[in-house]
Design a protein around this motif. Structure first.
Motif, PDB file in Angstrom:
ATOM      1  N   GLY A 190       0.791  -1.215   0.000  1.00 51.79           N
ATOM      2  CA  GLY A 190       0.000   0.000   0.000  1.00 51.79           C
ATOM      3  C   GLY A 190       0.827   1.270   0.000  1.00 51.79           C
ATOM      4  O   GLY A 190       0.284   2.367  -0.185  1.00 51.79           O
ATOM      5  N   GLY A 191       2.132   1.141   0.189  1.00 50.56           N
ATOM      6  CA  GLY A 191       3.008   2.304   0.227  1.00 50.56           C
ATOM      7  C   GLY A 191       3.378   2.808  -1.150  1.00 50.56           C
ATOM      8  O   GLY A 191       2.927   2.280  -2.174  1.00 50.56           O
ATOM      9  N   SER A 192       4.207   3.843  -1.164  1.00 50.33           N
ATOM     10  CA  SER A 192       4.607   4.491  -2.416  1.00 50.33           C
ATOM     11  C   SER A 192       6.114   4.697  -2.460  1.00 50.33           C
ATOM     12  O   SER A 192       6.770   4.829  -1.416  1.00 50.33           O
ATOM     13  CB  SER A 192       3.925   5.860  -2.546  1.00 50.33           C
ATOM     14  OG  SER A 192       2.518   5.742  -2.564  1.00 50.33           O
ATOM     15  N   LEU A 193       6.626   4.723  -3.682  1.00 45.79           N
ATOM     16  CA  LEU A 193       8.030   5.044  -3.925  1.00 45.79           C
ATOM     17  C   LEU A 193       8.122   5.809  -5.235  1.00 45.79           C
ATOM     18  O   LEU A 193       7.274   5.630  -6.128  1.00 45.79           O
ATOM     19  CB  LEU A 193       8.885   3.777  -4.036  1.00 45.79           C
ATOM     20  CG  LEU A 193       9.315   3.052  -2.771  1.00 45.79           C
ATOM     21  CD1 LEU A 193      10.032   1.750  -3.139  1.00 45.79           C
ATOM     22  CD2 LEU A 193      10.214   3.925  -1.914  1.00 45.79           C
ATOM     23  N   ARG A 206      -1.682   2.417 -11.024  1.00 46.99           N
ATOM     24  CA  ARG A 206      -0.852   2.501  -9.813  1.00 46.99           C
ATOM     25  C   ARG A 206       0.494   3.179 -10.082  1.00 46.99           C
ATOM     26  O   ARG A 206       1.010   3.902  -9.236  1.00 46.99           O
ATOM     27  CB  ARG A 206      -0.609   1.098  -9.248  1.00 46.99           C
ATOM     28  CG  ARG A 206      -1.861   0.352  -8.867  1.00 46.99           C
ATOM     29  CD  ARG A 206      -1.543  -0.944  -8.133  1.00 46.99           C
ATOM     30  NE  ARG A 206      -0.763  -1.873  -8.937  1.00 46.99           N
ATOM     31  CZ  ARG A 206       0.436  -2.354  -8.583  1.00 46.99           C
ATOM     32  NH1 ARG A 206       0.980  -1.986  -7.437  1.00 46.99           N
ATOM     33  NH2 ARG A 206       1.067  -3.214  -9.369  1.00 46.99           N
ATOM     34  N   PHE A 207       1.085   2.895 -11.233  1.00 50.05           N
ATOM     35  CA  PHE A 207       2.400   3.456 -11.575  1.00 50.05           C
ATOM     36  C   PHE A 207       2.239   4.521 -12.653  1.00 50.05           C
ATOM     37  O   PHE A 207       1.433   4.358 -13.574  1.00 50.05           O
ATOM     38  CB  PHE A 207       3.319   2.371 -12.123  1.00 50.05           C
ATOM     39  CG  PHE A 207       3.758   1.338 -11.118  1.00 50.05           C
ATOM     40  CD1 PHE A 207       3.192   1.241  -9.868  1.00 50.05           C
ATOM     41  CD2 PHE A 207       4.777   0.439 -11.451  1.00 50.05           C
ATOM     42  CE1 PHE A 207       3.601   0.283  -8.952  1.00 50.05           C
ATOM     43  CE2 PHE A 207       5.204  -0.526 -10.556  1.00 50.05           C
ATOM     44  CZ  PHE A 207       4.605  -0.609  -9.303  1.00 50.05           C
ATOM     45  N   THR A 208       3.049   5.568 -12.566  1.00 51.12           N
ATOM     46  CA  THR A 208       3.042   6.630 -13.569  1.00 51.12           C
ATOM     47  C   THR A 208       4.472   6.941 -13.983  1.00 51.12           C
ATOM     48  O   THR A 208       5.317   7.218 -13.128  1.00 51.12           O
ATOM     49  CB  THR A 208       2.388   7.903 -13.023  1.00 51.12           C
ATOM     50  OG1 THR A 208       1.055   7.619 -12.598  1.00 51.12           O
ATOM     51  CG2 THR A 208       2.351   8.981 -14.112  1.00 51.12           C
ATOM     52  N   ILE A 209       4.722   6.902 -15.284  1.00 55.31           N
ATOM     53  CA  ILE A 209       6.038   7.255 -15.814  1.00 55.31           C
ATOM     54  C   ILE A 209       5.999   8.700 -16.297  1.00 55.31           C
ATOM     55  O   ILE A 209       4.988   9.152 -16.858  1.00 55.31           O
ATOM     56  CB  ILE A 209       6.453   6.288 -16.946  1.00 55.31           C
ATOM     57  CG1 ILE A 209       7.913   6.514 -17.350  1.00 55.31           C
ATOM     58  CG2 ILE A 209       5.509   6.393 -18.135  1.00 55.31           C
ATOM     59  CD1 ILE A 209       8.448   5.448 -18.298  1.00 55.31           C
ATOM     60  N   SER A 210       7.089   9.421 -16.053  1.00 51.14           N
ATOM     61  CA  SER A 210       7.150  10.813 -16.477  1.00 51.14           C
ATOM     62  C   SER A 210       8.605  11.203 -16.721  1.00 51.14           C
ATOM     63  O   SER A 210       9.512  10.421 -16.447  1.00 51.14           O
ATOM     64  CB  SER A 210       6.515  11.738 -15.428  1.00 51.14           C
ATOM     65  OG  SER A 210       7.227  11.654 -14.206  1.00 51.14           O
ATOM     66  N   GLN A 211       8.815  12.399 -17.230  1.00 52.03           N
ATOM     67  CA  GLN A 211      10.175  12.849 -17.500  1.00 52.03           C
ATOM     68  C   GLN A 211      10.300  14.341 -17.239  1.00 52.03           C
ATOM     69  O   GLN A 211       9.316  15.084 -17.330  1.00 52.03           O
ATOM     70  CB  GLN A 211      10.566  12.540 -18.945  1.00 52.03           C
ATOM     71  CG  GLN A 211       9.708  13.250 -19.981  1.00 52.03           C
ATOM     72  CD  GLN A 211      10.151  12.988 -21.412  1.00 52.03           C
ATOM     73  OE1 GLN A 211      11.247  12.519 -21.681  1.00 52.03           O
ATOM     74  NE2 GLN A 211       9.263  13.302 -22.357  1.00 52.03           N
ATOM     75  N   ASN A 219       0.298   2.416  -4.166  1.00 53.73           N
ATOM     76  CA  ASN A 219      -0.416   1.185  -3.823  1.00 53.73           C
ATOM     77  C   ASN A 219       0.431  -0.044  -4.146  1.00 53.73           C
ATOM     78  O   ASN A 219      -0.035  -0.987  -4.807  1.00 53.73           O
ATOM     79  CB  ASN A 219      -1.752   1.126  -4.562  1.00 53.73           C
ATOM     80  CG  ASN A 219      -2.657   0.015  -4.057  1.00 53.73           C
ATOM     81  OD1 ASN A 219      -2.489  -0.470  -2.938  1.00 53.73           O
ATOM     82  ND2 ASN A 219      -3.596  -0.406  -4.878  1.00 53.73           N
ATOM     83  N   LEU A 220       1.653  -0.034  -3.691  1.00 49.43           N
ATOM     84  CA  LEU A 220       2.574  -1.126  -3.999  1.00 49.43           C
ATOM     85  C   LEU A 220       2.110  -2.436  -3.381  1.00 49.43           C
ATOM     86  O   LEU A 220       1.529  -2.456  -2.286  1.00 49.43           O
ATOM     87  CB  LEU A 220       3.973  -0.773  -3.508  1.00 49.43           C
ATOM     88  CG  LEU A 220       4.720   0.198  -4.433  1.00 49.43           C
ATOM     89  CD1 LEU A 220       5.848   0.895  -3.684  1.00 49.43           C
ATOM     90  CD2 LEU A 220       5.260  -0.545  -5.649  1.00 49.43           C
ATOM     91  N   GLN A 233      16.758  -1.787  -6.232  1.00 57.66           N
ATOM     92  CA  GLN A 233      15.894  -2.810  -5.651  1.00 57.66           C
ATOM     93  C   GLN A 233      14.663  -2.173  -5.007  1.00 57.66           C
ATOM     94  O   GLN A 233      14.765  -1.190  -4.260  1.00 57.66           O
ATOM     95  CB  GLN A 233      16.664  -3.620  -4.606  1.00 57.66           C
ATOM     96  CG  GLN A 233      15.835  -4.672  -3.899  1.00 57.66           C
ATOM     97  CD  GLN A 233      15.433  -5.817  -4.816  1.00 57.66           C
ATOM     98  OE1 GLN A 233      16.189  -6.231  -5.691  1.00 57.66           O
ATOM     99  NE2 GLN A 233      14.228  -6.329  -4.614  1.00 57.66           N
ATOM    100  N   VAL A 234      13.516  -2.767  -5.284  1.00 58.37           N
ATOM    101  CA  VAL A 234      12.258  -2.395  -4.628  1.00 58.37           C
ATOM    102  C   VAL A 234      11.728  -3.635  -3.921  1.00 58.37           C
ATOM    103  O   VAL A 234      11.553  -4.684  -4.553  1.00 58.37           O
ATOM    104  CB  VAL A 234      11.226  -1.872  -5.645  1.00 58.37           C
ATOM    105  CG1 VAL A 234       9.869  -1.685  -4.976  1.00 58.37           C
ATOM    106  CG2 VAL A 234      11.707  -0.566  -6.259  1.00 58.37           C
ATOM    107  N   THR A 235      11.485  -3.508  -2.624  1.00 55.33           N
ATOM    108  CA  THR A 235      10.968  -4.617  -1.832  1.00 55.33           C
ATOM    109  C   THR A 235       9.690  -4.171  -1.137  1.00 55.33           C
ATOM    110  O   THR A 235       9.678  -3.165  -0.430  1.00 55.33           O
ATOM    111  CB  THR A 235      11.988  -5.081  -0.792  1.00 55.33           C
ATOM    112  OG1 THR A 235      13.199  -5.474  -1.458  1.00 55.33           O
ATOM    113  CG2 THR A 235      11.455  -6.262   0.008  1.00 55.33           C
ATOM    114  N   VAL A 236       8.628  -4.931  -1.366  1.00 51.10           N
ATOM    115  CA  VAL A 236       7.338  -4.618  -0.756  1.00 51.10           C
ATOM    116  C   VAL A 236       6.977  -5.775   0.173  1.00 51.10           C
ATOM    117  O   VAL A 236       6.718  -6.888  -0.274  1.00 51.10           O
ATOM    118  CB  VAL A 236       6.240  -4.425  -1.816  1.00 51.10           C
ATOM    119  CG1 VAL A 236       4.937  -3.985  -1.148  1.00 51.10           C
ATOM    120  CG2 VAL A 236       6.690  -3.409  -2.855  1.00 51.10           C
TER     121      VAL A 236
END
Length: 129
Positions: free
Chosen positions: A15-18, A67-72, A85-86, A124-127
């Motif tokens: 449920g967290g964000s990064l 849930r995920f958004t890509i941007s630049q 909402n991981l 690394q992303v750990t949920v």
């Protein structure tokens, strides 16, 4: 020709964000497509999202839509992936990718890792709870 450096990974609860960042250097004016791939232990690499650097058009995997958004930020030569909402299944090494062709971002080809010529080292992303 192009160097990519990711940052922003870490450990979060479900449920967290990064926010992941990817700083590009070198011949950045020649980059037409950038994106994110991920790889979980024992699984093959999976395309997460891409963005055409010129138009801003994006692609994203069904598993992350909404849930995920890509941007630049073109002025900073930096790409982002905002992850909300991981879920535990999002746990993976996340790689920044780039290519000097627009073809890499086409709707029928963006999820093929071999279409991207430049890769970062990964973050690394750990949920987990």
């Amino acid at each position: 020709q192009v160097q990519l450096v990711e940052s922003g990974g870490g450990s979060v609860q479900p449920g967290g964000s990064l926010r992941l960042s990817c700083a590009a250097s070198g011949h950045t004016d020649r980059i037409y497509c950038m994106g994110w791939f991920r790889q979980a232990p024992g699984k093959s690499r999976e395309g997460v999202a891409t963005i055409e650097t010129g138009s801003g058009l994006t692609n994203s995997a069904d598993s992350v839509k909404g849930r995920f958004t890509i941007s630049q930020d073109k002025a900073k030569n930096t790409m982002y992936l905002d992850m909300n909402n991981l879920k535990p299944e999002d746990t993976a090494m996340y790689y920044c990718v780039a290519d000097l062709t627009l073809y890499a971002c086409y709707s029928g080809s963006w999820y093929y890792a071999q279409h991207f010529g430049f890769w970062g080292q990964g973050t690394q992303v750990t949920v987990s709870s």
